[in-house]
Design a protein around this motif. Structure first.
Motif, PDB file in Angstrom:
ATOM      1  N   GLN A 184       0.780  -1.230   0.000  1.00 19.59           N
ATOM      2  CA  GLN A 184       0.000   0.000   0.000  1.00 19.59           C
ATOM      3  C   GLN A 184       0.809   1.276   0.000  1.00 19.59           C
ATOM      4  N   LYS A 185       1.819   1.281  -0.869  1.00 20.76           N
ATOM      5  CA  LYS A 185       2.447   2.555  -1.161  1.00 20.76           C
ATOM      6  C   LYS A 185       1.740   3.206  -2.346  1.00 20.76           C
ATOM      7  N   ASN A 186       0.805   2.473  -2.906  1.00 18.24           N
ATOM      8  CA  ASN A 186       0.036   3.030  -4.025  1.00 18.24           C
ATOM      9  C   ASN A 186      -1.319   3.513  -3.529  1.00 18.24           C
ATOM     10  N   LEU A 187      -1.309   4.264  -2.429  1.00 16.28           N
ATOM     11  CA  LEU A 187      -2.563   4.748  -1.878  1.00 16.28           C
ATOM     12  C   LEU A 187      -3.130   5.838  -2.773  1.00 16.28           C
ATOM     13  N   ASN A 188      -4.425   6.059  -2.649  1.00 19.79           N
ATOM     14  CA  ASN A 188      -5.137   6.892  -3.615  1.00 19.79           C
ATOM     15  C   ASN A 188      -4.958   8.379  -3.422  1.00 19.79           C
ATOM     16  N   ASP A 189      -4.640   8.817  -2.208  1.00 17.67           N
ATOM     17  CA  ASP A 189      -4.563  10.256  -2.004  1.00 17.67           C
ATOM     18  C   ASP A 189      -3.127  10.707  -1.836  1.00 17.67           C
ATOM     19  N   SER A 190      -2.854  11.950  -2.226  1.00 18.88           N
ATOM     20  CA  SER A 190      -1.489  12.469  -2.242  1.00 18.88           C
ATOM     21  C   SER A 190      -0.891  12.526  -0.858  1.00 18.88           C
ATOM     22  N   TYR A 191      -1.730  12.771   0.153  1.00 19.54           N
ATOM     23  CA  TYR A 191      -1.200  12.819   1.514  1.00 19.54           C
ATOM     24  C   TYR A 191      -0.561  11.488   1.875  1.00 19.54           C
ATOM     25  N   SER A 192      -1.261  10.387   1.589  1.00 21.54           N
ATOM     26  CA  SER A 192      -0.762   9.081   1.955  1.00 21.54           C
ATOM     27  C   SER A 192       0.512   8.750   1.198  1.00 21.54           C
ATOM     28  N   LEU A 193       0.606   9.205  -0.047  1.00 23.81           N
ATOM     29  CA  LEU A 193       1.819   8.968  -0.814  1.00 23.81           C
ATOM     30  C   LEU A 193       3.019   9.619  -0.153  1.00 23.81           C
ATOM     31  N   SER A 194       2.835  10.810   0.362  1.00 23.51           N
ATOM     32  CA  SER A 194       3.953  11.483   1.021  1.00 23.51           C
ATOM     33  C   SER A 194       4.226  10.876   2.383  1.00 23.51           C
ATOM     34  N   GLU A 195       3.176  10.519   3.098  1.00 25.77           N
ATOM     35  CA  GLU A 195       3.349   9.939   4.421  1.00 25.77           C
ATOM     36  C   GLU A 195       3.990   8.562   4.375  1.00 25.77           C
ATOM     37  N   SER A 196       3.848   7.851   3.239  1.00 29.12           N
ATOM     38  CA  SER A 196       4.367   6.495   3.163  1.00 29.12           C
ATOM     39  C   SER A 196       5.877   6.458   3.262  1.00 29.12           C
ATOM     40  N   ARG A 197       6.526   7.608   3.168  1.00 32.32           N
ATOM     41  CA  ARG A 197       7.985   7.653   3.263  1.00 32.32           C
ATOM     42  C   ARG A 197       8.460   7.850   4.703  1.00 32.32           C
ATOM     43  N   CYS A 198       7.534   7.960   5.617  1.00 29.74           N
ATOM     44  CA  CYS A 198       7.910   8.067   7.019  1.00 29.74           C
ATOM     45  C   CYS A 198       6.787   7.473   7.858  1.00 29.74           C
ATOM     46  N   CYS A 199       7.025   7.326   9.147  1.00 31.91           N
ATOM     47  CA  CYS A 199       5.997   6.710   9.979  1.00 31.91           C
ATOM     48  C   CYS A 199       5.331   7.759  10.857  1.00 31.91           C
ATOM     49  N   ILE A 200       4.165   7.415  11.367  1.00 32.80           N
ATOM     50  CA  ILE A 200       3.471   8.311  12.288  1.00 32.80           C
ATOM     51  C   ILE A 200       3.423   7.719  13.687  1.00 32.80           C
ATOM     52  N   GLY A 201       4.073   6.560  13.856  1.00 35.74           N
ATOM     53  CA  GLY A 201       4.217   6.012  15.200  1.00 35.74           C
ATOM     54  C   GLY A 201       2.992   5.358  15.778  1.00 35.74           C
ATOM     55  N   GLY A 202       2.052   4.955  14.956  1.00 34.21           N
ATOM     56  CA  GLY A 202       0.852   4.327  15.462  1.00 34.21           C
ATOM     57  C   GLY A 202      -0.218   5.343  15.815  1.00 34.21           C
ATOM     58  N   VAL A 203      -1.425   4.854  16.049  1.00 35.58           N
ATOM     59  CA  VAL A 203      -2.560   5.729  16.358  1.00 35.58           C
ATOM     60  C   VAL A 203      -2.984   5.549  17.807  1.00 35.58           C
ATOM     61  N   ASP A 204      -3.653   6.558  18.336  1.00 37.26           N
ATOM     62  CA  ASP A 204      -4.115   6.528  19.725  1.00 37.26           C
ATOM     63  C   ASP A 204      -5.448   5.803  19.862  1.00 37.26           C
ATOM     64  N   PHE A 205      -6.265   5.870  18.791  1.00 40.33           N
ATOM     65  CA  PHE A 205      -7.588   5.257  18.828  1.00 40.33           C
ATOM     66  C   PHE A 205      -7.881   4.570  17.500  1.00 40.33           C
ATOM     67  N   VAL A 206      -8.626   3.486  17.563  1.00 37.66           N
ATOM     68  CA  VAL A 206      -9.213   2.856  16.385  1.00 37.66           C
ATOM     69  C   VAL A 206     -10.714   2.784  16.615  1.00 37.66           C
ATOM     70  N   THR A 207     -11.491   3.154  15.604  1.00 42.19           N
ATOM     71  CA  THR A 207     -12.943   3.020  15.693  1.00 42.19           C
ATOM     72  C   THR A 207     -13.407   1.966  14.687  1.00 42.19           C
ATOM     73  N   LEU A 208     -14.162   1.002  15.185  1.00 41.09           N
ATOM     74  CA  LEU A 208     -14.796  -0.029  14.362  1.00 41.09           C
ATOM     75  C   LEU A 208     -16.299   0.117  14.574  1.00 41.09           C
ATOM     76  N   ILE A 209     -16.932   0.902  13.766  1.00 45.21           N
ATOM     77  CA  ILE A 209     -18.340   1.241  13.944  1.00 45.21           C
ATOM     78  C   ILE A 209     -19.145   0.640  12.792  1.00 45.21           C
ATOM     79  N   PHE A 210     -19.889  -0.417  13.081  1.00 39.97           N
ATOM     80  CA  PHE A 210     -20.675  -1.133  12.083  1.00 39.97           C
ATOM     81  C   PHE A 210     -19.821  -1.520  10.874  1.00 39.97           C
ATOM     82  N   THR A 211     -18.622  -2.025  11.166  1.00 42.87           N
ATOM     83  CA  THR A 211     -17.691  -2.438  10.120  1.00 42.87           C
ATOM     84  C   THR A 211     -17.398  -3.927  10.182  1.00 42.87           C
ATOM     85  N   LEU A 212     -17.102  -4.425  11.373  1.00 49.08           N
ATOM     86  CA  LEU A 212     -16.689  -5.827  11.506  1.00 49.08           C
ATOM     87  C   LEU A 212     -17.784  -6.775  11.032  1.00 49.08           C
ATOM     88  N   SER A 213     -19.035  -6.427  11.246  1.00 52.92           N
ATOM     89  CA  SER A 213     -20.147  -7.296  10.868  1.00 52.92           C
ATOM     90  C   SER A 213     -20.252  -7.503   9.367  1.00 52.92           C
TER      91      SER A 213
END
Length: 322
Positions: free
Chosen positions: A184-213
């Motif tokens: 997934q270095k071929n992400l669709n938005d330009s932000y992700s393309l630039s971010e893929s060259r460095c890390c953000i150190g993980g996220v503080d929260f994950v939301t799974l809202i009517f997704t897993l089902s």
């Protein structure tokens, strides 16, 4: 804008369970389901994932007006940590759909950063339109969408890795050695393309809202492990999804069953209905600590016909151990 309320105890779930399990018209929902004995190959998984993405693309195209969805402002009452967190906290919204969860989070906390993914490109177009239509410049700077089906593909490495952590090598081995691909270095938005060259150190929260089902049951354990992998130690996962004996489950006809408590709609999208034990086993099995887990039982009234509907959802809050 009127503040949304969160409530969850309009009726007792055990009383509903007794009524459903003693009603002959619902007996087929309780029957064991015989799965196909043929093993599922990797090629089959890719085919099913593509079919699922196609079904959700069609779903979001059909509901492109946005009137089908409402902002889930109650989530800020249900999960107040999203409002009270430290500045520049990062949240990953998995299965963002048209933005009914993303927008309330952005509105509720002007300092939070939201990464939002979905398997459907159509959904991502809808969520971008929703966010940009708000005419809030700060939203655009704090909102970063990308395409990902976390049920078959690992989250992009830039979302999780942190070279400053002493245990990063072990973490990556645990998170990405399941054969599901790093990519997934071929992400669709330009932000992700630039971010893929460095890390953000993980996220503080994950939301799974009517997704897993929306996933097949057999793909849920590895999908939850993916969520675990991108959370920082001590990070929280917020879960809300369909509960056992929800009105929508009881409306499914017998021929829509594709598994035990699993159903497929006529448009090809899926729905699973969770009991508390299943949710507990899935998340604890992935390494999470359970903080909160309960049925939300809410009565709502159909304005057109005046009928009362008993809705059952599962509320969960889980933490990645420090």
């Amino acid at each position: 804008m009127r503040k949304a309320e969160y409530f969850s105890k309009d009726f007792d779930w055990d009383e509903l369970r007794v009524q459903v399990e003693n009603d002959p018209s619902f007996s087929y929902h309780l029957l064991p389901f015989q799965p196909n004995p043929i093993s599922i190959s990797l090629a089959d998984e890719v085919h099913y994932a593509a079919a699922g993405s196609h079904a959700w693309n069609a779903f979001h195209h059909r509901h492109a007006s946005g009137k089908f969805f409402k902002e889930r402002r109650y989530l800020l009452e249900e999960f107040p940590e999203l409002v009270n967190c430290k500045e520049n906290s990062k949240v990953l919204e998995v299965g963002c759909g048209n933005g009914s969860t993303v927008l309330p989070i952005l509105r509720g906390n002007e300092n939070i950063i939201v990464y939002a993914c979905d398997c459907s490109n159509e959904a991502l177009e809808r969520v971008k339109e929703t966010v940009y239509a708000s005419n809030k410049v700060s939203f655009e700077h704090r909102f970063h969408p990308f395409c990902c089906d976390f049920s078959v593909t690992a989250f992009p490495t830039w979302l999780a890795c942190n070279p400053c952590q002493e245990n990063i090598a072990q973490t990556q081995q645990l998170c990405f050695s399941d054969g599901r691909g790093k990519s997934q270095k071929n992400l669709n938005d330009s932000y992700s393309l630039s971010e893929s060259r460095c890390c953000i150190g993980g996220v503080d929260f994950v939301t799974l809202i009517f997704t897993l089902s929306a996933l097949p049951l057999h793909r849920m354990p590895e999908s939850i492990k993916e969520c675990f992998s991108v959370l920082k130690p001590g990070g929280l996962l917020f879960f809300r999804d369909y509960g056992l004996y929800d009105m929508s489950m009881l409306r499914f006809e017998m021929d829509k069953r594709v598994g035990f408590r699993e159903y497929m709609r006529s448009d090809g999208t899926r729905s699973y209905f969770f009991c508390l034990d299943t949710v507990r086993n899935l998340f604890v099995g992935a390494g999470f600590t359970e903080l909160e887990l309960e049925y939300c039982c809410v009565k709502s009234v159909n304005r057109r016909n005046g009928k009362s509907m008993r809705r059952v959802w599962v509320h969960g809050k889980f933490q990645k151990p420090v």
